[in-house]
Design an enzyme around this catalytic site. Sequence first.
Site, PDB file in Angstrom:
ATOM      1  N   CYS A 229       0.822  -1.223   0.000  1.00 51.08           N
ATOM      2  CA  CYS A 229       0.000   0.000   0.000  1.00 51.08           C
ATOM      3  C   CYS A 229       0.852   1.268   0.000  1.00 51.08           C
ATOM      4  CB  CYS A 229      -0.942   0.004   1.197  1.00 51.08           C
ATOM      5  SG  CYS A 229      -1.923  -1.486   1.283  1.00 51.08           S
TER       6      CYS A 229
ATOM      7  N   HIS B 148      -3.429   7.011   2.850  1.00 50.44           N
ATOM      8  CA  HIS B 148      -3.823   5.701   2.321  1.00 50.44           C
ATOM      9  C   HIS B 148      -5.211   5.380   2.850  1.00 50.44           C
ATOM     10  CE1 HIS B 148      -4.057   1.599   1.309  1.00 50.44           C
ATOM     11  NE2 HIS B 148      -3.665   1.105   2.465  1.00 50.44           N
TER      12      HIS B 148
ATOM     13  N   ASN C 264      -9.984  -0.365   0.378  1.00 51.39           N
ATOM     14  CA  ASN C 264      -8.524  -0.280   0.318  1.00 51.39           C
ATOM     15  C   ASN C 264      -8.057  -0.837  -1.031  1.00 51.39           C
ATOM     16  OD1 ASN C 264      -5.781  -0.664   0.574  1.00 51.39           O
ATOM     17  ND2 ASN C 264      -5.886  -1.597   2.623  1.00 51.39           N
TER      18      ASN C 264
HETATM   19  N1  COA Z   1     -18.037  -8.696   9.901  1.00 50.29           N
HETATM   20  C1  COA Z   1     -18.425  -8.983  11.157  1.00 50.29           C
HETATM   21  N2  COA Z   1     -17.564  -9.368  12.107  1.00 50.29           N
HETATM   22  C2  COA Z   1     -16.265  -9.399  11.782  1.00 50.29           C
HETATM   23  C3  COA Z   1     -15.804  -9.105  10.501  1.00 50.29           C
HETATM   24  C4  COA Z   1     -16.757  -8.738   9.540  1.00 50.29           C
HETATM   25  N3  COA Z   1     -16.423  -8.422   8.286  1.00 50.29           N
HETATM   26  N4  COA Z   1     -14.468  -9.232  10.476  1.00 50.29           N
HETATM   27  C5  COA Z   1     -14.075  -9.597  11.697  1.00 50.29           C
HETATM   28  N5  COA Z   1     -15.164  -9.716  12.488  1.00 50.29           N
HETATM   29  C6  COA Z   1     -15.223 -10.101  13.880  1.00 50.29           C
HETATM   30  C7  COA Z   1     -13.996 -10.834  14.333  1.00 50.29           C
HETATM   31  O1  COA Z   1     -14.100 -12.192  13.996  1.00 50.29           O
HETATM   32  C8  COA Z   1     -14.045 -10.610  15.806  1.00 50.29           C
HETATM   33  O2  COA Z   1     -14.930 -11.525  16.366  1.00 50.29           O
HETATM   34  P1  COA Z   1     -14.581 -12.276  17.734  1.00 50.29           P
HETATM   35  O3  COA Z   1     -14.420 -11.178  18.749  1.00 50.29           O
HETATM   36  O4  COA Z   1     -15.761 -13.140  17.952  1.00 50.29           O
HETATM   37  O5  COA Z   1     -13.306 -13.009  17.461  1.00 50.29           O
HETATM   38  C9  COA Z   1     -14.689  -9.224  15.953  1.00 50.29           C
HETATM   39  O6  COA Z   1     -15.273  -8.933  14.679  1.00 50.29           O
HETATM   40  C10 COA Z   1     -13.745  -8.130  16.322  1.00 50.29           C
HETATM   41  O7  COA Z   1     -12.636  -8.186  15.505  1.00 50.29           O
HETATM   42  P2  COA Z   1     -11.474  -7.197  15.755  1.00 50.29           P
HETATM   43  O8  COA Z   1     -10.299  -7.736  15.063  1.00 50.29           O
HETATM   44  O9  COA Z   1     -11.378  -6.845  17.211  1.00 50.29           O
HETATM   45  O10 COA Z   1     -11.999  -5.906  15.017  1.00 50.29           O
HETATM   46  P3  COA Z   1     -11.218  -4.566  14.854  1.00 50.29           P
HETATM   47  O11 COA Z   1     -11.907  -3.503  15.591  1.00 50.29           O
HETATM   48  O12 COA Z   1      -9.743  -4.683  15.078  1.00 50.29           O
HETATM   49  O13 COA Z   1     -11.426  -4.274  13.300  1.00 50.29           O
HETATM   50  C11 COA Z   1     -10.244  -4.458  11.250  1.00 50.29           C
HETATM   51  C12 COA Z   1     -10.921  -5.196  12.357  1.00 50.29           C
HETATM   52  C13 COA Z   1      -9.663  -5.449  10.246  1.00 50.29           C
HETATM   53  C14 COA Z   1     -11.248  -3.574  10.562  1.00 50.29           C
HETATM   54  C15 COA Z   1      -9.129  -3.563  11.838  1.00 50.29           C
HETATM   55  O14 COA Z   1      -8.306  -4.313  12.681  1.00 50.29           O
HETATM   56  C16 COA Z   1      -8.263  -2.940  10.777  1.00 50.29           C
HETATM   57  O15 COA Z   1      -8.734  -2.143   9.982  1.00 50.29           O
HETATM   58  N6  COA Z   1      -6.958  -3.238  10.792  1.00 50.29           N
HETATM   59  C17 COA Z   1      -6.058  -2.700   9.808  1.00 50.29           C
HETATM   60  C18 COA Z   1      -6.266  -3.421   8.531  1.00 50.29           C
HETATM   61  C19 COA Z   1      -5.655  -2.711   7.387  1.00 50.29           C
HETATM   62  O16 COA Z   1      -5.740  -1.526   7.272  1.00 50.29           O
HETATM   63  N7  COA Z   1      -5.051  -3.486   6.533  1.00 50.29           N
HETATM   64  C20 COA Z   1      -4.495  -3.021   5.335  1.00 50.29           C
HETATM   65  C21 COA Z   1      -3.132  -2.621   5.569  1.00 50.29           C
HETATM   66  S1  COA Z   1      -2.566  -1.769   4.185  1.00 50.29           S
END
Ligand code: COA
Length: 342
Positions: A129, A269, A299
């Site tokens: 990215c 980004h 993204n």
């Molecule tokens: N829909 C519903 N529930 C979802 C889900 C979805 N699409 N994706 C994950 N979950 C669930 C998980 O399984 C988890 O459940 P659990 O508690 O029963 O295990 C719960 O939601 C919470 O997940 P968590 O990881 O705590 O959520 P979060 O607040 O960290 O958000 C992201 C998840 C991926 C949105 C966040 O971590 C993020 O944006 N990270 C950076 C990713 C990124 O930018 N990547 C690209 C890099 S260039």
Amino acid sequence: MKTAKFKNPRASHGFQGRTCSIAAVGSCVPERRLTNADLEKSVDTSDEWIVTRTGIRERRIAGPQEYTSDLAAKAAATALQRAGVTADQIDLIIVATITPDMGFPATACLVQQKIGAKRAAAFDLEAACSGFIYALEVGQQFIMSCTYNTVLVIGAEKLSSIVNWQDRNTCVLFGDGAGAAVLQHRPSAHGLLTVCMGADGGKASLISMPGGGSLHPASMQTVVSGMHFLRMEGKEVFKSAVTAMCTAAEEALRRCEIDVSQIKCIIPHQANRRIIDAVADRLGAKPEQVFLNLEKYGNTSAASVAIALDEAVQLGRIQRGDLVLLMAFGAGLTWGAAVIEW
Ligand code: COA
């Protein structure tokens, strides 16, 4: 060149009047929209979860016969036309991507053929990215050294080809698209003032696609175990992203001896609204300085900053002479920030 209210760090590095400006930008996104409601039908997710956790409402998905090089070539054609540059004037094409059309040859070579840039050298750059910002820095080195006069820098992805559509943790986040910039020396502007890049290979496993390389060559086993899909540890990436983008942006501002309040438009980004808000808050930026379009595209990795920059310019959010801050982070981990006098 008018008297500047900032320092041009390049001026003290022996470049003596040579500058590298973005002459024009262009972008291309596929026609097909995939909404959060569409995803609700295929994985256990909800529009409410996706919007509150990420800010994303829909993303664009390329057609089965629409490849990274096609999106790249279309974005490039728009940028070239706006810059008034013909394909035979291009000296070099750099394509930043993690979803090349194939393992090799480089997607940049395929783009060269598609746009008819017969004179141009061409290669791909992989910094996930952060790819567009890395490619801007590499491209501008060729301009500043007077090696080339016109460099075409493209960020392009067909992430839908490596996303596991059964994995709700990742499939809701990504989309396809491309953005392009034409780099040239322009005597009337300072152009790219500085680019700060960084990487931490110690965190390589946080986002990866492990299959298909020399470590895990493609086999029945790698396919069955999903090693050709993008994998991510979202929470850890989130934390690293905020720190990395802030550090890079602060260093870029420091080098130019400017305060964030002098920046007309910040192009982050477009990965996650919460990451962007946290970074803007730490930098002391006002919400109106920050350009967002992730709700429409998700993204798009290397294409994300380029598409957002193009939209901001077309919407009049950036005018010639404005200071612009780009910032990104991604797999590697990699990160980068750039300050531009537009
Ligand atoms: N829909 C519903 N529930 C979802 C889900 C979805 N699409 N994706 C994950 N979950 C669930 C998980 O399984 C988890 O459940 P659990 O508690 O029963 O295990 C719960 O939601 C919470 O997940 P968590 O990881 O705590 O959520 P979060 O607040 O960290 O958000 C992201 C998840 C991926 C949105 C966040 O971590 C993020 O944006 N990270 C950076 C990713 C990124 O930018 N990547 C690209 C890099 S260039």
